[in-house]
Scaffold this motif. Structure first.
Motif, short mmCIF file in Angstrom:
data_model
loop_
_atom_site.label_atom_id
_atom_site.label_comp_id
_atom_site.label_asym_id
_atom_site.label_seq_id
_atom_site.Cartn_x
_atom_site.Cartn_y
_atom_site.Cartn_z
N GLN A 1 28.06 54.27 10.98
CA GLN A 1 28.28 53.85 12.37
C GLN A 1 29.66 54.30 12.85
N ASN B 1 38.01 54.59 23.79
CA ASN B 1 36.58 54.29 23.76
C ASN B 1 36.08 54.15 22.33
N GLN C 1 37.13 50.74 21.06
CA GLN C 1 36.28 49.70 21.63
C GLN C 1 34.90 49.68 20.97
N GLU C 2 34.38 50.87 20.68
CA GLU C 2 33.06 50.94 20.05
C GLU C 2 33.07 50.36 18.64
N LYS D 1 35.13 48.18 17.49
CA LYS D 1 35.34 46.73 17.63
C LYS D 1 34.01 46.02 17.84
N LYS D 2 33.11 46.63 18.61
CA LYS D 2 31.79 46.05 18.84
C LYS D 2 31.00 45.94 17.54
N PHE D 3 31.25 46.84 16.60
CA PHE D 3 30.58 46.77 15.30
C PHE D 3 31.12 45.61 14.46
N GLY D 4 32.33 45.14 14.82
CA GLY D 4 32.96 44.07 14.05
C GLY D 4 34.22 44.47 13.32
N THR E 1 37.93 44.83 12.76
CA THR E 1 39.10 44.14 13.32
C THR E 1 40.39 44.91 13.05
#
Length: 88
Positions: free
Chosen positions: A6, A22, A25-26, A28-31, A33
């Motif tokens: 991913q 971007n 941010q992407e 971060k959406k996966f988790g 940190t």
């Protein structure tokens, strides 16, 4: 839990520095940190909530990293590189 696949897919979209926010941010959406990239071989360890993590493969053989550095010489070297790039 996020995977290296991913993260690498998200990273493949980065074509310039302008794309980097971007990418962050992407992932971060996966988790993701936080992450650490190791200079010696450019592998990266990605961390997530509750202690989750995953590690990428090394990108190259271990580099030899000197124990001592000379800031003055390093800065001079960077200035020379900048001059060369400006003439190209």
């Amino acid at each position: 839990m996020f995977t290296i696949e991913q993260i690498e897919n998200a990273h493949s979209k980065v074509k310039s520095a302008a794309d980097f926010p971007n990418y962050i941010q992407e992932i971060k959406k996966f988790g993701v940190t936080s992450f650490e990239t190791w200079v010696k071989d450019s592998h990266t360890e990605y961390f997530g909530k509750e202690g989750s993590n995953t590690v990428s493969k090394a990108q190259y053989e271990d580099l030899m990293i000197g124990e001592n550095s000379d800031e003055e010489v390093f800065v001079e070297y960077l200035k020379r590189i900048k001059k060369v790039k400006q003439t190209i």
